[in-house]
Design a protein around this motif. Structure first.
Motif, short mmCIF file in Angstrom:
data_model
loop_
_atom_site.label_atom_id
_atom_site.label_comp_id
_atom_site.label_asym_id
_atom_site.label_seq_id
_atom_site.Cartn_x
_atom_site.Cartn_y
_atom_site.Cartn_z
N GLN A 18 0.83 -1.21 0.00
CA GLN A 18 0.00 0.00 0.00
C GLN A 18 0.86 1.26 0.00
OE1 GLN A 18 -0.70 -2.64 2.05
NE2 GLN A 18 -2.50 -3.34 0.94
N THR A 19 2.08 1.14 0.50
CA THR A 19 3.00 2.28 0.50
C THR A 19 3.31 2.71 -0.92
OG1 THR A 19 3.96 1.56 2.59
CG2 THR A 19 5.30 3.07 1.25
N LEU A 20 3.42 1.75 -1.83
CA LEU A 20 3.70 2.08 -3.23
C LEU A 20 2.60 2.96 -3.81
CD1 LEU A 20 4.89 -1.41 -4.55
CD2 LEU A 20 6.28 0.45 -3.60
N ARG A 21 1.37 2.59 -3.57
CA ARG A 21 0.25 3.38 -4.11
C ARG A 21 0.18 4.74 -3.44
NH1 ARG A 21 -3.92 -1.49 -4.97
NH2 ARG A 21 -2.78 -2.42 -6.68
N TYR A 22 0.47 4.77 -2.15
CA TYR A 22 0.48 6.05 -1.44
C TYR A 22 1.54 6.97 -2.04
CZ TYR A 22 0.94 9.47 2.30
OH TYR A 22 1.01 10.64 3.01
N TYR A 23 2.73 6.43 -2.29
CA TYR A 23 3.79 7.23 -2.89
C TYR A 23 3.43 7.66 -4.30
CZ TYR A 23 7.07 6.06 0.91
OH TYR A 23 7.70 5.93 2.12
N GLU A 24 2.69 6.84 -5.02
CA GLU A 24 2.20 7.24 -6.35
C GLU A 24 1.26 8.44 -6.21
OE1 GLU A 24 0.50 4.12 -8.81
OE2 GLU A 24 1.95 2.71 -7.97
N ARG A 26 1.16 10.62 -3.89
CA ARG A 26 1.93 11.78 -3.44
C ARG A 26 2.87 12.31 -4.53
NH1 ARG A 26 2.72 12.88 2.24
NH2 ARG A 26 3.80 14.63 1.31
N GLY A 27 3.02 11.56 -5.62
CA GLY A 27 3.89 11.99 -6.70
C GLY A 27 5.35 11.60 -6.52
N LEU A 28 5.64 10.80 -5.50
CA LEU A 28 7.01 10.36 -5.28
C LEU A 28 7.41 9.24 -6.23
CD1 LEU A 28 6.92 10.34 -1.40
CD2 LEU A 28 8.50 11.67 -2.79
N LEU A 29 6.46 8.44 -6.60
CA LEU A 29 6.69 7.28 -7.44
C LEU A 29 5.78 7.41 -8.65
CD1 LEU A 29 8.36 4.64 -7.23
CD2 LEU A 29 6.40 3.59 -6.10
N ALA A 30 6.35 7.28 -9.83
CA ALA A 30 5.55 7.39 -11.05
C ALA A 30 4.60 6.20 -11.16
CB ALA A 30 6.46 7.43 -12.27
N GLU A 31 3.45 6.46 -11.74
CA GLU A 31 2.51 5.37 -11.95
C GLU A 31 3.16 4.38 -12.92
OE1 GLU A 31 -1.99 4.55 -13.59
OE2 GLU A 31 -1.48 6.55 -12.84
N PRO A 32 3.16 3.10 -12.56
CA PRO A 32 3.86 2.12 -13.39
C PRO A 32 3.06 1.69 -14.61
CG PRO A 32 2.80 1.02 -11.57
CD PRO A 32 2.56 2.50 -11.37
N ALA A 33 3.78 1.07 -15.52
CA ALA A 33 3.12 0.46 -16.69
C ALA A 33 2.32 -0.74 -16.19
CB ALA A 33 4.18 0.01 -17.69
N ARG A 34 1.48 -1.25 -17.04
CA ARG A 34 0.67 -2.42 -16.69
C ARG A 34 1.00 -3.57 -17.64
NH1 ARG A 34 -3.14 -1.85 -12.28
NH2 ARG A 34 -3.37 0.38 -11.99
N SER A 35 0.96 -4.76 -17.08
CA SER A 35 1.14 -5.96 -17.90
C SER A 35 -0.15 -6.19 -18.68
CB SER A 35 1.44 -7.16 -17.01
OG SER A 35 0.27 -7.54 -16.29
N ARG A 40 0.59 -4.17 -12.14
CA ARG A 40 1.51 -3.04 -12.13
C ARG A 40 2.93 -3.57 -12.31
NH1 ARG A 40 -0.45 1.65 -9.23
NH2 ARG A 40 -2.66 1.39 -8.86
N LEU A 41 3.67 -2.98 -13.21
CA LEU A 41 5.06 -3.37 -13.45
C LEU A 41 5.96 -2.15 -13.29
CD1 LEU A 41 4.70 -5.71 -16.56
CD2 LEU A 41 5.07 -6.36 -14.18
N TYR A 42 6.71 -2.14 -12.21
CA TYR A 42 7.59 -1.02 -11.91
C TYR A 42 8.96 -1.25 -12.54
CZ TYR A 42 4.18 0.28 -8.34
OH TYR A 42 3.05 0.67 -7.68
N PRO A 43 9.59 -0.19 -13.03
CA PRO A 43 10.94 -0.33 -13.59
C PRO A 43 11.93 -0.60 -12.45
CG PRO A 43 10.31 1.97 -13.52
CD PRO A 43 9.10 1.18 -13.11
N PRO A 44 13.06 -1.23 -12.76
CA PRO A 44 14.05 -1.54 -11.72
C PRO A 44 14.51 -0.32 -10.92
CG PRO A 44 14.61 -2.66 -13.76
CD PRO A 44 13.46 -1.74 -14.06
N GLU A 45 14.57 0.85 -11.57
CA GLU A 45 15.02 2.05 -10.84
C GLU A 45 14.04 2.50 -9.76
OE1 GLU A 45 13.53 3.20 -14.97
OE2 GLU A 45 15.01 1.81 -14.21
#
Length: 143
Positions: A18-24, A26-35, A40-45
């Protein structure tokens, strides 16, 4: 399309999914691509970014401050000198050192109260020999 699924990234970073979505949000983490299946598929970085966020929080930066620092890192051109990491880290260090000094003063007062054998704060505070100074406290302070 290579990438880390939410659970994999969260586990690798030591955070709750849930932290990932919260950071999304908040704009800290870009919304990931989808399979193709909608995962949700996050880049390695993204793992490095999460590690940076957690490290900055451990250093005492608030999430808002972390967001600004991350934003500064991604928009390096045109950066103002007063918004540099150096300036912000120096200001945070002053803030932390002030808190440490305050906590050391509190600890000293508590040691003095323990050494004096205070059993009742109200009674102790009304005597001249009270080791806990009430000077400087505002009567309206509700803490």
């Amino acid at each position: 399309m290579p990438g880390l699924r939410s659970g994999e990234l969260a586990e690798a970073a030591g955070v709750n999914p849930q932290t990932l979505r919260y950071y999304e949000r908040r704009g800290l983490l870009a919304e990931p691509a989808r399979s193709p299946g909608g995962h949700r598929l996050y880049p390695p970085e993204a793992l490095t970014l999460l590690q940076v966020i957690k490290a900055a929080q451990r250093l005492g930066f608030t999430l808002d401050e972390v967001a600004e620092l991350v934003d500064l890192g991604t928009h390096r051109h045109g950066r103002r000198p007063d918004t540099s990491l150096q300036k912000r880290a120096a200001a945070k260090l002053v803030e932390i050192e002030t808190k440490i000094a305050d906590l050391q003063a509190i600890a000293a007062s508590l040691r003095t109260a323990l050494d004096a054998g205070c059993e009742d704060l109200t009674t102790c505070a009304t005597t001249d020999c009270c080791p806990i100074s009430l000077a400087g406290f505002d009567h309206g302070d509700k803490r």
